[in-house]
Design an enzyme around this catalytic site. Structure first.
Site, mmCIF file in Angstrom:
data_model
loop_
_atom_site.group_PDB
_atom_site.id
_atom_site.type_symbol
_atom_site.label_atom_id
_atom_site.label_comp_id
_atom_site.label_asym_id
_atom_site.label_seq_id
_atom_site.Cartn_x
_atom_site.Cartn_y
_atom_site.Cartn_z
ATOM 1 C CG ASP A 158 6.656 6.060 7.022
ATOM 2 O OD1 ASP A 158 7.392 6.972 7.447
ATOM 3 O OD2 ASP A 158 6.435 5.006 7.651
ATOM 4 C CE1 TYR A 214 8.166 -0.644 9.072
ATOM 5 C CE2 TYR A 214 7.817 0.960 7.331
ATOM 6 C CZ TYR A 214 7.785 0.616 8.661
ATOM 7 O OH TYR A 214 7.347 1.537 9.593
ATOM 8 C CE LYS A 217 9.317 4.962 9.957
ATOM 9 N NZ LYS A 217 8.701 4.123 8.930
ATOM 10 C CG HIS A 263 11.946 2.094 13.100
ATOM 11 N ND1 HIS A 263 11.936 1.291 11.994
ATOM 12 C CD2 HIS A 263 10.660 2.134 13.517
ATOM 13 C CE1 HIS A 263 10.706 0.873 11.747
ATOM 14 N NE2 HIS A 263 9.919 1.379 12.670
ATOM 15 C CG PHE A 307 -7.165 2.878 9.660
ATOM 16 C CD1 PHE A 307 -7.846 4.085 9.665
ATOM 17 C CD2 PHE A 307 -6.485 2.505 8.513
ATOM 18 C CE1 PHE A 307 -7.853 4.911 8.544
ATOM 19 C CE2 PHE A 307 -6.489 3.320 7.376
ATOM 20 C CZ PHE A 307 -7.178 4.528 7.404
ATOM 21 N NE ARG A 366 -8.865 -2.797 0.062
ATOM 22 C CZ ARG A 366 -9.840 -2.738 0.964
ATOM 23 N NH1 ARG A 366 -11.061 -3.096 0.644
ATOM 24 N NH2 ARG A 366 -9.593 -2.306 2.190
HETATM 25 P P1 NAD Z 1 -2.987 1.466 9.040
HETATM 26 O O1 NAD Z 1 -3.540 2.105 10.265
HETATM 27 O O2 NAD Z 1 -2.695 2.268 7.862
HETATM 28 O O3 NAD Z 1 -3.953 0.252 8.683
HETATM 29 C C1 NAD Z 1 -3.683 -0.617 7.636
HETATM 30 C C2 NAD Z 1 -4.834 -1.594 7.530
HETATM 31 O O4 NAD Z 1 -6.054 -0.883 7.307
HETATM 32 C C3 NAD Z 1 -4.679 -2.538 6.351
HETATM 33 O O5 NAD Z 1 -5.240 -3.780 6.738
HETATM 34 C C4 NAD Z 1 -5.526 -1.891 5.268
HETATM 35 O O6 NAD Z 1 -6.013 -2.836 4.349
HETATM 36 C C5 NAD Z 1 -6.642 -1.294 6.078
HETATM 37 N N1 NAD Z 1 -7.191 -0.080 5.454
HETATM 38 C C6 NAD Z 1 -6.505 0.974 4.959
HETATM 39 N N2 NAD Z 1 -7.334 1.913 4.500
HETATM 40 C C7 NAD Z 1 -8.582 1.456 4.692
HETATM 41 C C8 NAD Z 1 -9.866 1.992 4.427
HETATM 42 N N3 NAD Z 1 -10.019 3.200 3.877
HETATM 43 N N4 NAD Z 1 -10.953 1.251 4.748
HETATM 44 C C9 NAD Z 1 -10.808 0.044 5.321
HETATM 45 N N5 NAD Z 1 -9.613 -0.523 5.609
HETATM 46 C C10 NAD Z 1 -8.505 0.188 5.303
HETATM 47 O O7 NAD Z 1 -1.766 0.640 9.543
HETATM 48 P P2 NAD Z 1 -0.274 0.501 9.657
HETATM 49 O O8 NAD Z 1 0.258 -0.171 8.445
HETATM 50 O O9 NAD Z 1 -0.096 -0.085 10.994
HETATM 51 O O10 NAD Z 1 0.323 1.982 9.725
HETATM 52 C C11 NAD Z 1 0.486 2.776 8.581
HETATM 53 C C12 NAD Z 1 1.965 3.052 8.329
HETATM 54 O O11 NAD Z 1 2.574 3.666 9.458
HETATM 55 C C13 NAD Z 1 2.845 1.815 8.095
HETATM 56 O O12 NAD Z 1 2.662 1.264 6.815
HETATM 57 C C14 NAD Z 1 4.209 2.393 8.340
HETATM 58 O O13 NAD Z 1 4.660 3.121 7.220
HETATM 59 C C15 NAD Z 1 3.946 3.321 9.524
HETATM 60 N N6 NAD Z 1 4.214 2.677 10.817
HETATM 61 C C16 NAD Z 1 5.321 3.110 11.505
HETATM 62 C C17 NAD Z 1 5.646 2.502 12.709
HETATM 63 C C18 NAD Z 1 6.842 2.976 13.476
HETATM 64 O O14 NAD Z 1 7.286 2.277 14.410
HETATM 65 N N7 NAD Z 1 7.386 4.133 13.162
HETATM 66 C C19 NAD Z 1 4.865 1.467 13.233
HETATM 67 C C20 NAD Z 1 3.728 1.090 12.518
HETATM 68 C C21 NAD Z 1 3.413 1.704 11.322
#
Ligand code: NAD
Length: 323
Positions: free
Chosen positions: A45, A50, A79, A112, A218, A275
């Site tokens: 994604d 980004y 996007k 987006h 998360f 990771r």
């Molecule tokens: P996420 O909810 O995936 O959280 C990422 C954070 O959680 C990082 O700090 C990571 O190290 C930590 N993490 C991940 N897996 C973990 C685990 N198993 N245990 C502990 N910590 C963990 O956050 P995000 O990046 O906000 O969202 C995911 C994806 O969604 C983005 O990378 C992007 O592709 C998409 N996104 C889209 C929009 C949009 O406007 N369309 C906005 C935000 C995010």
């Protein structure tokens, strides 16, 4: 480990668990993408915003060259950024994004945000961000969502995108889109976690056959990385008593409970991590079930707390887009 797939209204199959690319640093991005392919991810994604699509493309190209995966096994999502909503700007920027990814079609291309801003020439600044001057000035474009959607449909007709969808739309905008869409949005990508549950929007998508992708599963964790006060002030979801208790009960991690809360209801998820061990753990979020009584407990955690809005990142005048 492979993800199950979801059949989209466009007829294509989309992996239910994908890999998010926001905030993946440029210097490690190609390797992160390569490792994610190795871990079993097939959906990536990305987005112009980004600022790492070139590096994503390098990671994918290496994975294909090394025989880890074939292009047709991948599902690449990107996007359209707000400054490219004008009808004549959609195709050129999509072609540039495809070139960055080293591919000739996107599996899914999303608007987006339903916000059209004045065009910023990519040779001046790329990615352009929200501000016309790169600092504080917001300049709207007069282009409507309907016009931009027409240009998105043009991408499908030209074979540049197989499916098209939207992101950060709320119900009113979606109802409107459904009136004029010749090609219906295949997916809606939204912020979705126990602190922001948006039940009515989910019901609308279900009724209209629009697949939902949950981002930021998360909750605050993903936004602490961008130094957001509101995220730092919120109780971490992975340490919430209900989530921790369920993790113990089901023998899973709190992150797997948070992801399963979405996948069990048929939504896609796109967690992000650098990771490899965590990549594997996150991918494994479709193979157990949470009892209905426990799903109901999570439902009671809703705070209607949205992290991803411009006013949480900067002093935004005129960008109250979720108002
Ligand atoms: P996420 O909810 O995936 O959280 C990422 C954070 O959680 C990082 O700090 C990571 O190290 C930590 N993490 C991940 N897996 C973990 C685990 N198993 N245990 C502990 N910590 C963990 O956050 P995000 O990046 O906000 O969202 C995911 C994806 O969604 C983005 O990378 C992007 O592709 C998409 N996104 C889209 C929009 C949009 O406007 N369309 C906005 C935000 C995010």
């Amino acid at each position: 480990m492979a993800s199950p797939t979801i059949k989209l209204s466009s007829g294509y199959e989309m992996p239910q668990v994908g890999f998010g690319l926001w905030k993946v640093a440029n210097d490690t991005c190609a390797e992160t993408v390569y490792q994610a392919v190795k871990a079993g991810y097939r959906l990536f994604d990305g987005a112009c915003d980004y600022g790492n699509e070139k590096e994503c493309g390098e990671g994918i190209a290496r994975a294909i060259k090394d025989g880890l995966v074939k292009r047709e096994e991948l599902f690449i999502v990107s996007k359209l950024w707000q400054t490219f909503h004008d009808v004549d700007k959609v195709e050129p920027i999509t072609r540039r994004q495809l070139a960055d990814w080293q591919i000739d079609y996107f599996d899914l291309f999303l608007i987006h945000f339903p916000v059209a801003l004045e065009y910023v020439d990519p040779s001046v600044r790329y990615p352009p961000g929200w501000h016309y001057d790169g600092k504080s000035e917001v300049r709207w474009s007069k282009t409507t969502n309907e016009q931009t959607w027409g240009a998105m449909e043009g991408l499908v007709e030209k074979g540049l995108a197989r499916s098209i969808g939207v992101s950060n739309y709320q119900a009113q905008t979606l109802y409107d889109t459904l009136k004029y869409a010749k090609i219906r949005p295949a997916t809606l990508q939204i912020e979705l976690h126990p602190y922001l549950q948006q039940p009515d929007l989910l019901k609308l998508c279900k009724r209209e056959g629009i697949t939902v992708t949950a981002y930021s599963s998360f909750g605050p964790t993903g936004f602490i990385e961008c130094d957001m006060d509101r995220a730092r002030d919120a109780a971490p979801l992975m340490e919430h008593d209900v989530i921790k208790g369920l993790a113990e009960k089901y023998g899973k991690t709190p992150s797997q409970i948070l992801l399963r809360w979405s996948t069990q209801r048929g939504f896609a998820v796109i967690p992000k991590t650098s990771r490899p061990a965590i990549m594997t753990q996150n991918l494994d979020c479709t193979t157990f079930d949470i009892d209905q009584a426990d799903m109901d407990r999570i439902a009671r955690m809703d705070l209607n707390l949205r992290f991803n809005k411009p006013t949480n990142y900067f002093d935004a005048e005129d960008l109250w887009i979720f108002g």
